[in-house]
Write a protein that holds these residues in place. Structure first.
Motif, PDB file in Angstrom:
ATOM      1  N   HIS A 205      30.750  44.479  43.130  1.00 50.79           N
ATOM      2  CA  HIS A 205      32.076  44.408  43.681  1.00 50.79           C
ATOM      3  C   HIS A 205      32.344  43.126  44.074  1.00 50.79           C
ATOM      4  O   HIS A 205      31.486  42.209  44.750  1.00 50.79           O
ATOM      5  CB  HIS A 205      31.978  45.318  45.245  1.00 50.79           C
TER       6      HIS A 205
ATOM      7  N   GLU B 191      35.626  40.678  45.696  1.00 51.04           N
ATOM      8  CA  GLU B 191      36.757  40.355  46.219  1.00 51.04           C
ATOM      9  C   GLU B 191      36.863  38.983  46.939  1.00 51.04           C
ATOM     10  O   GLU B 191      35.900  38.306  47.213  1.00 51.04           O
ATOM     11  CB  GLU B 191      37.277  41.323  47.146  1.00 51.04           C
TER      12      GLU B 191
ATOM     13  N   ASP C  86      28.682  48.553  42.516  1.00 54.30           N
ATOM     14  CA  ASP C  86      29.804  49.477  42.425  1.00 54.30           C
ATOM     15  C   ASP C  86      30.057  50.198  41.099  1.00 54.30           C
ATOM     16  O   ASP C  86      31.094  50.577  41.014  1.00 54.30           O
ATOM     17  CB  ASP C  86      30.920  49.092  43.082  1.00 54.30           C
TER      18      ASP C  86
ATOM     19  N   GLY D 228      33.852  49.572  40.705  1.00 57.93           N
ATOM     20  CA  GLY D 228      34.842  50.270  41.752  1.00 57.93           C
ATOM     21  C   GLY D 228      34.415  51.593  42.054  1.00 57.93           C
ATOM     22  O   GLY D 228      35.171  52.531  42.546  1.00 57.93           O
TER      23      GLY D 228
END
Length: 478
Positions: A25, A27, A36, A77
């Motif tokens: 993951h 971000e 993920d 995700g």
């Protein structure tokens, strides 16, 4: 063109499972937010299901190769792949599923009865599902398993209450046409009936099915004529009716000898000894046929047969025959044991059952066979060192290394996991330890290679700093 097929060889392939996904993951402000990767989808099954609207295996004669869809791979995700769609193949009522060796795998009787002919492969786990307290960020995922590939034989055995048996052109097709609404092909030449015909008869409150089986001749049980191909359609019938021709023009034939020959063929085929039997003397509308029927009837009744004189053309004696058949069918149905709900039987494995075996072959190779080890090998991506290390951990925890040592294996010996035609072979190096302390960078396992140069350089620089610090501590000013 062939319109009826009652035996086919079917090649079925279930769908393969989708591969798991290895993803991290990411971000803003969270460059490494944890694994993920989603799981792969399950492969579709190939299922045979009884459909009352299907009466032949013709579709599978023309298209014998059938395959279900594969599962989709997982995605980042935490998105799991879509499962493959099951392939449902409709088959006629009374279809028997066999393997190529002739062993019965399933007997499909009754609408909706189903059998999984080929099972879809499991989907591989993504790295999110593989994460644990000791392996926080796996750099690998498991592969999806391949689906089953099987060759099965489908044989259709007609499901009927009454079977009409006898010589070709004895009048069986004519009889079923007047007893029921069936419209079989009728003509006066041998082997008019090339496929079994089914008809539904209503006699009072009893409704039963009657089958016109293609004509039998001497040697039918050994494959002569059409008999061997269609004798299987007699197996499920509750009542056997001998239809004898009393107006045959062949001088060497008579109803009694015809009965003896057909009975001998049924005896050689086997499994029909306990079925109630009746005799129908057909074609009594012909003057010579009526006289012959009256001559042979006492002999047949002396043998214990119930004898009926009928004429399918003139509709003589049919009502009495239909009601007597209904009575026998009702008695047969009442004698059958009541169907009970299927009992679920749980058979736990023994505590000392390891689930695998280790054997040494003549060439010194050690072979490991078992459901879990072979499945784990199929799920392993051997291009990923960490995945191979994870496989080694699983095998160690299962006790494979201990069994190899008990069998006399030493470091460097060849070990094969799986059958001879599809095995993974490697040189065994025992570790007997496993855990997070053995893990290196993501995607690597240091048991499979020497120490990394970068790690060695860091150690060298740290050693130099420690040495300089020690010299500074030992320095004494003047």
């Amino acid at each position: 063109m062939t319109t009826f097929v009652d035996r086919v060889e079917l090649h079925v392939a279930a769908g393969s499972g989708g591969h798991g996904c290895a993803s991290v993951h990411r971000e803003k402000f969270k460059p490494l937010g944890g694994p993920d990767g989603g799981n792969g989808g399950r492969g579709g099954d190939v299922i045979l299901t009884v459909d009352q609207s299907i009466t032949t295996l013709l579709d599978y004669h023309h298209s014998p190769h059938r395959k279900a869809t594969n599962g989709k791979p997982g995605e980042g995700g935490n998105r799991s792949g879509k499962d493959g769609q099951d392939l449902v193949l409709p088959v006629p009522d009374g279809t028997v599923v066999l393997d190529k060796a002739g062993n019965v795998l399933a007997d499909l009787v009754g609408h909706g009865t189903s059998y999984v002919a080929a099972q879809g492969g499991r989907g591989g786990l993504g790295n999110a599902a593989l994460a644990s307290a000791r392996r926080k960020a796996p750099g690998f995922a498991l592969l999806g398993e391949p689906g089953d590939l099987r060759d099965v034989v489908l044989e259709l055995k007609t499901v009927a209450d009454v079977a009409l048996v006898g010589y070709p052109s004895a009048g069986k097709s004519s009889l079923i046409s007047v007893l029921s609404a069936a419209k079989p092909k009728i003509a006066d030449y041998p082997f008019t009936t090339l496929v079994p015909n089914l008809g539904v008869v209503t006699a009072g409150s009893t409704v039963y099915t009657i089958a016109d089986v293609p004509g039998l001749i001497p040697g039918a049980s050994q494959g002569k004529g059409l008999g061997l191909e269609f004798l299987r359609h007699v197996e499920r019938c509750s009542v056997l009716v001998h239809v004898l021709d009393t107006a045959t023009l062949e001088s060497e034939r008579d109803p009694v000898s015809d009965l003896d020959i057909i009975e001998e063929e049924l005896r050689q085929y086997g499994g029909l000894e306990n079925r109630p039997r009746m005799v129908v003397l057909n074609k009594i509308d012909v003057p010579d046929g009526k006289d012959l029927a009256e001559m042979v009837r006492p002999d047949l009744e002396a043998r214990g047969y119930r004898v009926f004189e009928v004429s399918a053309v003139a509709h003589m004696g049919l009502k009495e025959l239909s009601f007597v058949l209904a009575e026998l069918v009702a008695q047969s149905r009442a004698a059958k044991p009541k169907e009970e709900a299927t009992r679920i039987v749980i058979r736990p494995k023994a505590v000392d059952d390891t689930g695998f075996t280790v054997t040494q072959e003549a060439d010194g190779l050690f072979r490991v066979r078992g459901e879990k080890p072979e499945r784990w090998v199929r799920q392993t991506d051997f291009n990923n060192d960490e995945a191979v290390g994870y496989l080694a951990d699983r095998l160690n925890r299962l006790g494979v290394e201990q069994e190899l040592m008990k069998a006399g294996a030493r470091g460097g010996d060849g070990v094969a996991i799986g059958p001879e035609d599809n095995a993974v072979v490697f040189d065994w190096e025992p570790s007997m330890t496993a855990g997070a302390e053995m893990l290196g960078r993501r995607g690597e396992d240091h048991r499979l290679e020497g120490e990394r140069p970068a790690a060695q350089r860091r150690k060298d620089r740290q050693a130099e700093r420690d040495e300089a610090q020690q010299e500074f501590d030992d320095f004494e000013p003047f």
